[in-house]
Write a protein that holds these residues in place. Structure first.
Motif, PDB file in Angstrom:
ATOM      1  N   GLU A 235      -6.921   9.649   9.488  1.00  0.00           N
ATOM      2  CA  GLU A 235      -7.106   8.197   9.262  1.00  0.00           C
ATOM      3  C   GLU A 235      -5.838   7.251   9.062  1.00  0.00           C
ATOM      4  OE1 GLU A 235     -10.589   7.460   6.365  1.00  0.00           O
ATOM      5  OE2 GLU A 235      -9.927   9.586   5.847  1.00  0.00           O
TER       6      GLU A 235
ATOM      7  N   TYR B  92      -3.278   5.628  -1.380  1.00  0.00           N
ATOM      8  CA  TYR B  92      -3.881   6.611  -0.397  1.00  0.00           C
ATOM      9  C   TYR B  92      -3.008   7.820  -0.661  1.00  0.00           C
ATOM     10  CZ  TYR B  92      -5.961   2.217   1.658  1.00  0.00           C
ATOM     11  OH  TYR B  92      -6.340   0.907   1.603  1.00  0.00           O
TER      12      TYR B  92
ATOM     13  N   ASP C 294      -5.303   6.757 -10.375  1.00  0.00           N
ATOM     14  CA  ASP C 294      -6.386   6.561  -9.451  1.00  0.00           C
ATOM     15  C   ASP C 294      -5.942   6.217  -8.073  1.00  0.00           C
ATOM     16  OD1 ASP C 294      -8.274   6.897 -11.399  1.00  0.00           O
ATOM     17  OD2 ASP C 294      -8.372   4.845 -11.900  1.00  0.00           O
ATOM     18  N   ILE C 295      -6.675   7.020  -7.261  1.00  0.00           N
ATOM     19  CA  ILE C 295      -6.218   7.163  -5.656  1.00  0.00           C
ATOM     20  C   ILE C 295      -7.376   6.965  -4.835  1.00  0.00           C
ATOM     21  CG2 ILE C 295      -4.138   8.341  -6.102  1.00  0.00           C
ATOM     22  CD1 ILE C 295      -6.838  10.359  -4.247  1.00  0.00           C
ATOM     23  N   THR C 296      -7.247   6.813  -3.488  1.00  0.00           N
ATOM     24  CA  THR C 296      -8.122   6.705  -2.422  1.00  0.00           C
ATOM     25  C   THR C 296      -7.657   7.898  -1.636  1.00  0.00           C
ATOM     26  OG1 THR C 296      -8.578   4.307  -2.496  1.00  0.00           O
ATOM     27  CG2 THR C 296      -9.163   5.608  -0.450  1.00  0.00           C
ATOM     28  N   LEU C 297      -8.845   8.881  -1.530  1.00  0.00           N
ATOM     29  CA  LEU C 297      -8.429  10.080  -0.681  1.00  0.00           C
ATOM     30  C   LEU C 297      -8.827   9.868   0.798  1.00  0.00           C
ATOM     31  CD1 LEU C 297      -7.689  12.997  -1.524  1.00  0.00           C
ATOM     32  CD2 LEU C 297     -10.251  13.448  -1.512  1.00  0.00           C
ATOM     33  N   ILE C 298      -7.761  10.244   1.415  1.00  0.00           N
ATOM     34  CA  ILE C 298      -7.862  10.116   3.094  1.00  0.00           C
ATOM     35  C   ILE C 298      -7.918  11.415   3.798  1.00  0.00           C
ATOM     36  CG2 ILE C 298      -7.402   7.612   2.962  1.00  0.00           C
ATOM     37  CD1 ILE C 298      -4.534   8.432   3.987  1.00  0.00           C
TER      38      ILE C 298
ATOM     39  N   ASP D  42      -2.939  -1.467  -5.695  1.00  0.00           N
ATOM     40  CA  ASP D  42      -4.197  -0.796  -6.097  1.00  0.00           C
ATOM     41  C   ASP D  42      -4.309   0.241  -4.788  1.00  0.00           C
ATOM     42  OD1 ASP D  42      -4.626  -2.331  -8.424  1.00  0.00           O
ATOM     43  OD2 ASP D  42      -5.274  -4.050  -7.066  1.00  0.00           O
ATOM     44  N   ASN D  43      -3.909  -0.001  -3.613  1.00  0.00           N
ATOM     45  CA  ASN D  43      -3.921   0.769  -2.911  1.00  0.00           C
ATOM     46  C   ASN D  43      -3.171   2.031  -2.618  1.00  0.00           C
ATOM     47  OD1 ASN D  43      -5.787  -1.176  -1.484  1.00  0.00           O
ATOM     48  ND2 ASN D  43      -4.492  -2.410  -0.745  1.00  0.00           N
TER      49      ASN D  43
ATOM     50  N   LYS E  71      -5.744  14.190   1.874  1.00  0.00           N
ATOM     51  CA  LYS E  71      -6.752  15.243   1.450  1.00  0.00           C
ATOM     52  C   LYS E  71      -6.112  16.661   1.871  1.00  0.00           C
ATOM     53  CE  LYS E  71     -11.393  17.251   1.789  1.00  0.00           C
ATOM     54  NZ  LYS E  71     -12.677  16.833   2.413  1.00  0.00           N
TER      55      LYS E  71
ATOM     56  N   VAL F 205      -7.523  16.387  -7.539  1.00  0.00           N
ATOM     57  CA  VAL F 205      -7.468  14.797  -7.544  1.00  0.00           C
ATOM     58  C   VAL F 205      -7.384  14.580  -9.154  1.00  0.00           C
ATOM     59  CG1 VAL F 205      -8.597  12.843  -7.354  1.00  0.00           C
ATOM     60  CG2 VAL F 205      -8.578  14.033  -5.356  1.00  0.00           C
TER      61      VAL F 205
ATOM     62  N   SER G 178       1.031  -1.096  -0.116  1.00  0.00           N
ATOM     63  CA  SER G 178       0.040   0.053  -0.106  1.00  0.00           C
ATOM     64  C   SER G 178       1.115   1.387  -0.256  1.00  0.00           C
ATOM     65  CB  SER G 178      -0.849   0.044   1.265  1.00  0.00           C
ATOM     66  OG  SER G 178      -1.664  -1.176   1.169  1.00  0.00           O
TER      67      SER G 178
END
Length: 121
Positions: free
Chosen positions: A107, A80, A99-103, A77-78, A83, A93, A39
Motif C-alpha cells: 500500500e 502509518y 496510535d497508528i494506522t497499520l498498512i 495524525d497520519n 504490518k 501494535v 504524514s
C-alpha cells in the motif's frame, strides 16, 4: 494527483546509532508549523522508533521516543506503520507509543502518490 501542501516522511532507520529518527521527528513538527499536512511512515527498522519500552540511557542516548505522543498537538495524525515490518521483528501494535494506522507494504506506493513532497530517513 498530489496535494500541494503535503509531506510524507519515511522512517526506515533504527532509533539509535544515527540521528535519523530524531531529525525526522524534528522535521515533522517543524513542517507542520508551516501549514504542511505531514504524514509519517514507519517501515523496516524504522518501526523500532515507536516502541514504548526503550532504554536509551543505557547507551547514553536521548529518549526522543517520548516526544511521539506530542504529534497530535502538531495535527500530525497520519502515522502509518508497515504490518510486515512489525511482524518480522516480533512487535505487536500494543507495544507502540502512539496510535497508528497499520498498512501492508504494497500500500505504501499508493499512499505516497498522494504526497507532493517525500523525504526518507
Amino acid at each position: 494527483m498530489s496535494d500541494s501542501n503535503t509531506l510524507a516522511i519515511i522512517n526506515q532507520s533504527a532509533p539509535y546509532g544515527n540521528s535519523n529518527g530524531q531529525e525526522s521527528l524534528d522535521m515533522a513538527m517543524a513542517m507542520s508549523n508551516f501549514a504542511l499536512d505531514v504524514s509519517l511512515f514507519f517501515i523496516e527498522d524504522g518501526v523500532l522508533q515507536l516502541l514504548s519500552k526503550q532504554a536509551p540511557a543505557n547507551i547514553d542516548a536521548k529518549a526522543y521516543h517520548k516526544t511521539f505522543p506530542a504529534l497530535e498537538f502538531y495535527d500530525i495524525d497520519n502515522i502509518y506503520v508497515c504490518k510486515q515490518s512489525l511482524e518480522s521483528r516480533g512487535i505487536k501494535v500494543s507495544e507502540l507509543c502512539v496510535d497508528i494506522t497499520l498498512i501492508e507494504l504494497h500500500e505504501l506506493p499508493t499512499l505516497l502518490t498522494c504526497q507532493q513532497h517525500v523525504m526518507s530517513f
